[in-house]
Each structure stands twice: as C-alpha cells, then as structure tokens.
Design a protein around this motif. Structure first.
Motif: not given
Length: 132
Positions: A66-88
């Motif tokens: 809802r906050m993203l909508e009110q701030l006129d932001c669109h969730l364009e994509r989700i990126v799993i960018s890194e794996l470091r020390d067994s943490t994504f």
C-alpha cells in the motif's frame, strides 16, 4: 546475467516439535531449482497473498504494498542478487517517475510483497551457479 525464476513451492512445517519453512524457486526456461529457508511467518504471508486471502487489517507485507502504491512506485521486479556466507540477498526494483530504485531486502520479504502480483522474480546467474 539475470535468470527468470518462478515460485515453484512453499513448504511450511509448523508443529510443536519443528518450525521450518522454505520456498523453492525454479528456472522458467530451464531445469535449475533451489530452496531458500525462510521464517514461518513469511511463508504464511506468501501463501496467503498467493491465495488472495484478505485480512481485516493490513499485515506488514500488505502495508508495504500500500505504501508503494501511495508513493506512486511500481514493483518492477525482484532480484535475488547474491549468496554470501550461506545468506541470500535480494533487491526490490521499483520504478517511480521513470527512474529505477533498488531497495535491499530479504528474499522472503521481497517475494511476500510481490506474491499474488505478476511481479517477475530473477536470480543472478552467479547465485544459480553456487546453488545448482
């Protein structure tokens, strides 16, 4: 290079003896897949949002949406960018007024925010090489 993935499974074990959950991401145009361990609450949030189950008051992931909508932001994509020390590590890629913004996120939260929407999920090829 980013590889398009889909959310293939949600596994929730919520018993007195064991509390564990995971999501499994699968390559859209390939055979690679891998699990990410997540919290039980995030798993329930993803499951609820995928099923379109409404809640009386907004929960955290609903609030962010809802906050993203009110701030006129669109969730364009989700990126799993890194794996470091067994943490994504993940990023929410937002579009606002034509500009792209990246926000650091846990993969489970990013996927929970995007769940139930057509938001694509991508994984950096270097992460896939580490886990597959």
């Amino acid at each position: 290079m980013l590889v398009k993935m889909s959310l293939a499974r949600i596994v929730i074990v919520d018993s007195e003896d064991e509390k564990m959950s995971m999501i499994v991401l699968r390559e859209v145009e390939g055979d690679r897949a891998f699990p990410i361990l997540i919290g039980v609450n995030e798993a329930y949030a993803i499951d609820r949002r995928l099923k379109g189950i409404a809640v009386q008051r907004p929960l955290t992931h609903d609030l962010v949406e809802r906050m993203l909508e009110q701030l006129d932001c669109h969730l364009e994509r989700i990126v799993i960018s890194e794996l470091r020390d067994s943490t994504f590590y993940a990023k929410l890629v937002l579009r606002r007024n034509g500009d792209l913004l990246e926000v650091d996120s846990r993969p489970s939260d990013a996927i929970a925010i995007g769940a139930g929407t057509p938001t694509p999920i991508f994984v950096d090829d270097s992460v896939l090489k580490d886990v597959c």
